[in-house]
Design a protein around this motif. Sequence first.
Motif, short mmCIF file in Angstrom:
data_model
loop_
_atom_site.label_atom_id
_atom_site.label_comp_id
_atom_site.label_asym_id
_atom_site.label_seq_id
_atom_site.Cartn_x
_atom_site.Cartn_y
_atom_site.Cartn_z
N GLY A 43 -8.63 50.21 69.84
CA GLY A 43 -7.40 50.37 70.39
C GLY A 43 -6.37 49.73 69.36
N LYS A 44 -4.98 49.88 69.74
CA LYS A 44 -4.03 49.33 68.80
C LYS A 44 -3.91 47.87 68.57
N VAL A 45 -3.62 47.33 67.48
CA VAL A 45 -3.57 45.94 67.24
C VAL A 45 -2.26 45.37 66.85
N PRO A 46 -2.04 44.15 67.03
CA PRO A 46 -0.87 43.48 66.54
C PRO A 46 -0.41 43.32 65.00
N LEU A 47 0.62 43.28 64.98
CA LEU A 47 1.28 43.05 63.38
C LEU A 47 2.01 41.66 63.23
N VAL A 48 1.73 40.86 62.23
CA VAL A 48 2.65 39.74 62.07
C VAL A 48 3.11 40.02 60.40
N LEU A 49 4.06 40.00 60.47
CA LEU A 49 5.02 40.05 59.14
C LEU A 49 5.40 38.37 58.65
N SER A 50 4.82 38.25 57.62
CA SER A 50 4.99 36.86 56.97
C SER A 50 5.78 36.44 55.88
#
Length: 287
Positions: A43-50
């Motif tokens: 399934g879809k996964v989270p994204l963290v922009l750092s």
Amino acid sequence: MLFIITSLQSFPQDKGREVKGQLTIDGNKRSFLTYIPNTTKPGKVPLVLSLHGGFASPKGMFKLANFKPVADKGQFIVICPASKRIWHDGNDDSGIDDVKFIGKLIDYAIDNYNIDPKRVYVTGISNGGFMTARLACQLNERIAGIAIVAATLDIGEGYDLKRPMPALYIHGTKDPIVSYDGGKLFGRKIYSHDAIVQKWVTLDGCLPDPVLTELPDVADDGTSILKAEYQNPKNGMKVLSYTVFNGGHTWPNGKQYLPTFIIGKTSRNLDACQEIWNFFKQYKLGH
């Protein structure tokens, strides 16, 4: 818009991989470094922009704020984009539209890495923290939560907070670069740590009295941390404030990237990467 994968680096079986990429925005080549866990859940996964600080780099940001082991456990993708020397977090963009760049980068990640568009989060330190604040103002319909270290929000730069959003702030009381008490920074005015936290508390409809927690002094490094947790009881939205007493212009439990006499102390009493992810994973857009 043009995307180019410039290199792929493989790691041992239990590690993820790094991908260097590039977008062209308004004729400007913009680069970024993506960390992809070795295995991800279906399934879809989270994204963290750092977002790195001024005059830094994506590689340097991963060294300062190493989200990789947290991403391996939490099963999310991390992208560290590169600024053009600095992030253009004020109204003078000088031909560089960093808000547009981040918007296109989110588009790319959703299209290519099966990102859940309702679970995109942004964090940053210093100049990257101020850019995170600008994104919270101008790209708020795409961001599910923010976490800002050693930064607040510019005053009078033509944008302001508009949409309620979970927000976390970490700031050292002995920060020699971005004052905990606000004031002027490179000719511009900025909110103090307490003022920006209260601005979010009001916008998010949180109760005015926080739950206060003194974190254990496990490091005995001369720093101590007070956590203030504000909550909206109707929807569960929170604003978290971490005051790092005697802390400097640093990322808690991150790399001491310059000597203490220049940037102040790095507290080891808080793992900022883990704490930020613990905060982010509670929320999604529309939640």
